[in-house]
Scaffold this motif. Sequence first.
Motif, mmCIF file in Angstrom:
data_model
loop_
_atom_site.group_PDB
_atom_site.id
_atom_site.type_symbol
_atom_site.label_atom_id
_atom_site.label_comp_id
_atom_site.label_asym_id
_atom_site.label_seq_id
_atom_site.Cartn_x
_atom_site.Cartn_y
_atom_site.Cartn_z
ATOM 1 N N GLU A 79 0.848 -1.204 0.000
ATOM 2 C CA GLU A 79 0.000 0.000 0.000
ATOM 3 C C GLU A 79 0.881 1.250 0.000
ATOM 4 O OE1 GLU A 79 -2.707 2.590 3.124
ATOM 5 O OE2 GLU A 79 -2.132 0.554 3.652
ATOM 6 N N HIS A 80 1.899 1.216 0.838
ATOM 7 C CA HIS A 80 2.845 2.331 0.951
ATOM 8 C C HIS A 80 3.532 2.571 -0.395
ATOM 9 C CE1 HIS A 80 5.677 4.900 3.234
ATOM 10 N NE2 HIS A 80 6.601 4.408 2.434
ATOM 11 N N VAL A 107 -5.321 10.004 -3.338
ATOM 12 C CA VAL A 107 -5.273 10.732 -2.068
ATOM 13 C C VAL A 107 -6.515 10.408 -1.245
ATOM 14 C CG1 VAL A 107 -5.324 13.038 -1.000
ATOM 15 C CG2 VAL A 107 -3.802 12.583 -2.941
ATOM 16 N N ARG A 108 -7.665 10.398 -1.881
ATOM 17 C CA ARG A 108 -8.915 10.091 -1.190
ATOM 18 C C ARG A 108 -8.858 8.691 -0.586
ATOM 19 N NH1 ARG A 108 -12.731 9.306 -4.953
ATOM 20 N NH2 ARG A 108 -12.528 11.431 -5.626
ATOM 21 N N ALA A 109 -8.279 7.756 -1.297
ATOM 22 C CA ALA A 109 -8.181 6.384 -0.805
ATOM 23 C C ALA A 109 -7.293 6.290 0.445
ATOM 24 C CB ALA A 109 -7.634 5.473 -1.899
ATOM 25 N N GLN A 110 -6.413 7.251 0.623
ATOM 26 C CA GLN A 110 -5.515 7.260 1.791
ATOM 27 C C GLN A 110 -6.154 7.896 3.020
ATOM 28 O OE1 GLN A 110 -2.526 5.631 1.659
ATOM 29 N NE2 GLN A 110 -3.426 5.109 -0.314
ATOM 30 N N SER A 111 -7.288 8.510 2.840
ATOM 31 C CA SER A 111 -7.874 9.298 3.914
ATOM 32 C C SER A 111 -8.805 8.469 4.779
ATOM 33 C CB SER A 111 -8.640 10.485 3.333
ATOM 34 O OG SER A 111 -9.304 11.166 4.366
ATOM 35 N N ALA A 112 -8.404 8.266 6.019
ATOM 36 C CA ALA A 112 -9.285 7.620 6.990
ATOM 37 C C ALA A 112 -10.283 8.627 7.544
ATOM 38 C CB ALA A 112 -8.459 7.035 8.129
ATOM 39 N N LEU A 124 5.698 16.272 0.745
ATOM 40 C CA LEU A 124 4.513 15.417 0.808
ATOM 41 C C LEU A 124 4.857 13.986 1.223
ATOM 42 C CD1 LEU A 124 2.560 16.713 -2.302
ATOM 43 C CD2 LEU A 124 1.879 16.936 0.104
ATOM 44 N N VAL A 125 5.965 13.464 0.721
ATOM 45 C CA VAL A 125 6.386 12.109 1.110
ATOM 46 C C VAL A 125 6.704 12.079 2.602
ATOM 47 C CG1 VAL A 125 8.216 10.378 0.848
ATOM 48 C CG2 VAL A 125 7.153 11.391 -1.180
ATOM 49 N N ASP A 126 7.416 13.081 3.096
ATOM 50 C CA ASP A 126 7.721 13.153 4.527
ATOM 51 C C ASP A 126 6.445 13.226 5.355
ATOM 52 O OD1 ASP A 126 10.437 13.071 4.014
ATOM 53 O OD2 ASP A 126 10.739 15.237 4.314
ATOM 54 N N LEU A 127 5.506 14.056 4.926
ATOM 55 C CA LEU A 127 4.248 14.197 5.652
ATOM 56 C C LEU A 127 3.472 12.891 5.634
ATOM 57 C CD1 LEU A 127 2.292 15.966 7.218
ATOM 58 C CD2 LEU A 127 1.376 16.782 5.020
ATOM 59 N N TRP A 128 3.390 12.231 4.489
ATOM 60 C CA TRP A 128 2.652 10.976 4.401
ATOM 61 C C TRP A 128 3.285 9.906 5.289
ATOM 62 C CZ3 TRP A 128 2.976 5.913 2.294
ATOM 63 C CH2 TRP A 128 1.744 5.274 2.167
ATOM 64 N N ASN A 129 4.599 9.874 5.321
ATOM 65 C CA ASN A 129 5.298 8.890 6.155
ATOM 66 C C ASN A 129 5.116 9.164 7.646
ATOM 67 O OD1 ASN A 129 6.378 7.166 4.187
ATOM 68 N ND2 ASN A 129 8.073 8.578 3.811
ATOM 69 N N ASP A 151 2.515 11.331 9.144
ATOM 70 C CA ASP A 151 1.159 11.596 9.646
ATOM 71 C C ASP A 151 0.158 11.534 8.485
ATOM 72 O OD1 ASP A 151 -1.187 12.549 10.791
ATOM 73 O OD2 ASP A 151 -0.189 14.220 11.834
ATOM 74 N N ARG A 152 -0.367 10.344 8.244
ATOM 75 C CA ARG A 152 -1.260 10.164 7.089
ATOM 76 C C ARG A 152 -2.555 10.950 7.204
ATOM 77 N NH1 ARG A 152 -0.368 3.876 5.337
ATOM 78 N NH2 ARG A 152 1.879 4.061 5.220
ATOM 79 N N ASP A 153 -3.082 11.064 8.417
ATOM 80 C CA ASP A 153 -4.317 11.840 8.570
ATOM 81 C C ASP A 153 -4.071 13.317 8.230
ATOM 82 O OD1 ASP A 153 -5.851 9.651 9.261
ATOM 83 O OD2 ASP A 153 -5.595 9.959 11.423
ATOM 84 N N ARG A 154 -2.956 13.861 8.698
ATOM 85 C CA ARG A 154 -2.626 15.252 8.366
ATOM 86 C C ARG A 154 -2.359 15.396 6.867
ATOM 87 N NH1 ARG A 154 2.628 18.090 10.035
ATOM 88 N NH2 ARG A 154 2.416 19.943 8.763
ATOM 89 N N PHE A 155 -1.681 14.397 6.291
ATOM 90 C CA PHE A 155 -1.450 14.401 4.849
ATOM 91 C C PHE A 155 -2.785 14.523 4.120
ATOM 92 C CE2 PHE A 155 -1.569 12.242 0.812
ATOM 93 C CZ PHE A 155 -0.506 12.796 0.134
ATOM 94 N N ALA A 156 -3.731 13.653 4.474
ATOM 95 C CA ALA A 156 -5.041 13.666 3.806
ATOM 96 C C ALA A 156 -5.772 14.980 4.051
ATOM 97 C CB ALA A 156 -5.885 12.492 4.289
ATOM 98 N N ALA A 157 -5.659 15.506 5.268
ATOM 99 C CA ALA A 157 -6.348 16.755 5.602
ATOM 100 C C ALA A 157 -5.770 17.944 4.830
ATOM 101 C CB ALA A 157 -6.253 17.015 7.107
#
Length: 183
Positions: free
Chosen positions: A4-5, A165-170, A81-86, A88-94
Motif C-alpha cells: 500500500e505504501h 489521495v482520497r483512498a488514503q484518507s481515513a 509530501l512524502v515526509d508528511l505521508w510517512n 502523519d497520514r491523517d494530516r497528509f489527507a487533511a
Amino acid sequence: MSSEHATFLAALRDYFRGEKRESLVILVASSGLLAVGIGAIAIVGGPFARGLGIVVIATALVGAVVGATIVLRTDRQVASLVDLWNSDRDRFAAEEGPRIGTVVRSFRLYRAVYAGATIAAILLLLLTDAPLAHGVAWGLLIFAGSGFTVDHFAESRAIRYAAQVRAQSALAPDLLTTRRESP
C-alpha cells in the motif's frame, strides 16, 4: 515498506513527475511561441501579424511563468509530501486532499477562460474585416487550443491522483468530488 505504501508513493511520484514533464514541454513550447510572436511583429509586420504576435507573446509569457513555477517547486513539494505521508497520514489527507481538490475544480474555470477566448475569436472573425482583429483572433485560438490540450492531460492526471489521495484518507473518504466522478 508495505505494498500500500509503495503503491501510493508511486502514484504520488507519477502525478508530480507528469506535472514536471508537462511543464518542461510548456517551457519549450513557450520559447517557440515567443519566437513566433516576435518574428510576426518584427519580421512579417503589418496589422494581422501585430495582432497575432501580441497575443502569442502574451500566451508564451503566461506559459513560461506557469511552467517555470511548477518545474521549480515540484521536487521540494514531492519531498515534503512524502515526509508528511510517512509521518502523519491523517494530516497528509487533511492538507493534500483539499489542495488537490482545488486543483481539480480549477479546471472548470480554465475551460471557461479558453471557451471565452474561443468565442471572442469567432466574434472577431465574423464581425470585422480588420486585419489587426483577425490577428488577435488567431492568437486567441492558439491560446485556447493550447490551453484546452494541455489541461486535458493535467486534469486527467489530477483526477487520478485525487482518487489516490482520497483512498488514503481515513478521516474523509469523500474528500473530493470531481466533475468526472460525480453521478
